[in-house]
Design an enzyme around this catalytic site. Structure first.
Site, PDB file in Angstrom:
ATOM      1  N   GLU A 145       0.829  -1.196   0.000  1.00 47.19           N
ATOM      2  CA  GLU A 145       0.000   0.000   0.000  1.00 47.19           C
ATOM      3  C   GLU A 145       0.871   1.256   0.000  1.00 47.19           C
ATOM      4  O   GLU A 145       1.958   1.257   0.570  1.00 47.19           O
ATOM      5  CB  GLU A 145      -0.889   0.007   1.247  1.00 47.19           C
ATOM      6  N   SER A 203     -13.312   1.893  -7.702  1.00 42.97           N
ATOM      7  CA  SER A 203     -14.204   1.314  -6.700  1.00 42.97           C
ATOM      8  C   SER A 203     -14.456   2.318  -5.589  1.00 42.97           C
ATOM      9  O   SER A 203     -15.590   2.518  -5.163  1.00 42.97           O
ATOM     10  CB  SER A 203     -13.624   0.021  -6.143  1.00 42.97           C
ATOM     11  N   ASN A 255      -4.580   5.931  -6.742  1.00 42.06           N
ATOM     12  CA  ASN A 255      -5.360   6.641  -5.725  1.00 42.06           C
ATOM     13  C   ASN A 255      -4.476   7.545  -4.878  1.00 42.06           C
ATOM     14  O   ASN A 255      -4.955   8.380  -4.114  1.00 42.06           O
ATOM     15  CB  ASN A 255      -6.148   5.664  -4.848  1.00 42.06           C
ATOM     16  N   GLU A 264      -1.602  -2.383  -9.997  1.00 41.31           N
ATOM     17  CA  GLU A 264      -2.195  -3.224 -11.045  1.00 41.31           C
ATOM     18  C   GLU A 264      -3.047  -2.406 -12.017  1.00 41.31           C
ATOM     19  O   GLU A 264      -3.396  -2.905 -13.084  1.00 41.31           O
ATOM     20  CB  GLU A 264      -3.001  -4.362 -10.415  1.00 41.31           C
ATOM     21  N   LYS A 265      -3.341  -1.154 -11.652  1.00 40.96           N
ATOM     22  CA  LYS A 265      -4.110  -0.291 -12.565  1.00 40.96           C
ATOM     23  C   LYS A 265      -3.351  -0.062 -13.864  1.00 40.96           C
ATOM     24  O   LYS A 265      -3.960   0.187 -14.905  1.00 40.96           O
ATOM     25  CB  LYS A 265      -4.429   1.042 -11.889  1.00 40.96           C
TER      26      LYS A 265
END
Ligand SMILES: *[C@@H]1O[C@H](CO)[C@@H](O)[C@H](O)[C@H]1NC(C)=O
Ligand SMILES: *[C@@H]1O[C@H](CO)[C@@H](O)[C@H](O)[C@H]1NC(C)=O
Ligand SMILES: *[C@@H]1O[C@H](CO)[C@@H](O)[C@H](O)[C@H]1NC(C)=O
Ligand SMILES: *[C@@H]1O[C@H](CO)[C@@H](O)[C@H](O)[C@H]1NC(C)=O
Ligand SMILES: *[C@@H]1O[C@H](CO)[C@@H](O)[C@H](O)[C@H]1NC(C)=O
Ligand SMILES: *[C@@H]1O[C@H](CO)[C@@H](O)[C@H](O)[C@H]1NC(C)=O
Ligand SMILES: *[C@@H]1O[C@H](CO)[C@@H](O)[C@H](O)[C@H]1NC(C)=O
Length: 369
Positions: A145, A203, A255, A264-265
């Site tokens: 993260e 999301s 983000n 992974e985007k």
């Protein structure tokens, strides 16, 4: 061979021999003893030295057996566990001498203990601080993260020896994907279906994020097809890539804009779908270092969202220009990482190169640097 002195000679001759423990030293010693009884001492010492060396060379195994490295995963990330039965690193990734376990009873013998941030962030009680920690054992702090999602780090100062993250400067770097050499002759063909220009899957939409205001501004100039929890147009795992593949561009918007944070985007959503990513995240220099050459459009290349929108329309209308973004397929390929087990096996690959004596006295400082 140590120099032969009368003392070593004495110890050679007088050290008691037992048949049960007979090995090559004893064989050479016995033959020296017999020799000394029959011939001159000097030639016997040469004979001893020769025999001892020969036997020693023969005894040495052709390959020094490699020690197994034992990796203990203290909690499974986000509570989802996978089987570690058998020799997973060897079976799945051809990495030998790497034993993974999630049985906390193995703590006393583990070479490395891995702690995933999410499960320990709520307090030190989730760490085995009550157990005796072997002096040679290394503790690893692991997170995929960005800093903003790694709360309560200050409590971990002086506890961890190594870090494991997507960052290139982590002790064990575990990126979401990487660029590797290897080309294909037949490169990607532009899809016939041009009905959709740009898509985005989101999301968790938070208005305060940079990507959100960028999207709000960009959509004034071009249509953007949005999927995901935010717009209640969820895509199943099976539908995700084929849906993204219907559009020419994909908004690989992270983000959080953090050093080396490319998720992974980019690697999955854009590259695996075979569309051109428009990236928002770390600097252009970082994408240049990590992504395939000429594979992306970086938002910082444009003065305004209007000029980015104009550029996307231009590329969409120019087949040659669009295909230019796929030239890298001739010389490069990508590899994505999605398995925690594969990431854990990477510890063994990196193990010989890791700094043995190390402590993160200021883990928060490292994470936010
Ligand atoms: C290492 O682990 C493998 C697989 O579990 C096992 O077969 C082997 O005996 C172990 N080697 C050593 C030196 O402990
Ligand atoms: C597995 O690794 C060994 C050495 O580490 C290598 O010689 C062998 O070719 C690899 N096998 C496969 C199938 O990749
Ligand atoms: C963990 O290891 C201990 C000791 O080796 C063993 O008794 C126990 O059954 C193991 N637990 C699991 C869940 O495999
Ligand atoms: C073309 O794209 C649209 C919208 O993305 C999609 O609904 C349609 O099924 C696609 N058509 C083909 C032939 O793939
Ligand atoms: C960006 O803006 C500057 C000054 O406003 C201008 O000189 C430059 O040409 C612009 N670049 C692009 C790519 O539009
Ligand atoms: C370990 O270090 C050596 C020498 O610097 C380097 O060649 C090798 O690629 C490194 N291995 C890994 C897995 O980082
Ligand atoms: C690992 O970190 C612990 C806690 O700071 C420390 O006591 C230990 O000496 C470190 N181990 C090594 C091998 O550096």
């Amino acid at each position: 061979m140590p120099p032969m002195t009368s003392r070593t000679l004495k110890s050679i001759i007088y050290t008691p021999l037992t048949w049960s423990t007979l090995h090559h030293h004893d064989i050479s010693r016995m033959s020296l003893f017999i020799c000394l009884m029959l011939f001159s001492s000097l030639s016997c010492l040469f004979w001893y030295s020769f025999l001892n060396q020969t036997l020693h060379l023969q005894k040495r195994p052709p390959d020094v057996p490699q020690r197994n490295i034992s990796i203990l995963l203290w909690h499974w990330p986000f509570g989802r566990s996978y089987s570690l039965a058998g020799d997973k690193c060897l079976e799945m990734y051809n990495i030998s001498h790497c034993h993974l376990t999630d049985n906390t009873s193995d703590f006393p013998t583990a070479d490395v203990v891995v702690f995933h941030h999410q499960e320990i962030s709520h307090g030190l009680s989730s760490l085995p601080l009550h157990l005796h920690r072997p002096a040679s054992q290394h503790w690893v702090w692991m997170s995929l993260e960005p800093p903003v999602n790694n709360a309560n780090l200050a409590q971990f100062d002086g506890l961890f020896n190594w870090t494991m993250s997507y960052r290139r400067d982590a002790d064990i770097p575990i990126p979401y994907g990487k660029t590797i050499p290897g080309g294909e002759e037949h490169i990607f063909k532009v899809p016939a279906n041009h009905s959709c220009l740009v898509s985005w899957v989101v999301s968790s939409y938070k208005p305060e994020q940079a990507r959100s205001s960028f999207y709000q501004s960009l959509k004034k100039y071009i249509p953007i097809k949005v999927y995901g929890r935010w717009t209640k147009e969820m895509l199943s795992d099976k539908k995700l890539l084929p849906t993204i593949a219907n559009c020419l561009f994909y908004l690989s918007f992270e983000n959080s804009e953090a050093r080396d944070y490319i998720s992974e985007k980019l690697w999955r959503n854009a590259f695996q779908a075979g569309v051109v990513p428009v990236v928002l995240g770390p600097s252009r220099a970082t994408y240049e270092a990590l992504a395939p050459p000429g594979s992306f459009i970086h938002v910082s290349d444009f003065n305004s969202t209007a000029s980015l929108a104009a550029y996307l329309k231009l590329v969409a209308a120019d087949r040659k220009k669009y295909e230019g973004y796929f030239q890298w397929h001739r010389t490069h390929a990508i590899k994505t990482y999605t398995e925690w087990r594969e990431r854990l096996c990477q510890i063994c690959v990196k193990y010989p190169n890791l700094t043995a004596k190390q402590i993160y006295q200021d883990l928060e400082g490292w994470v936010s640097s």
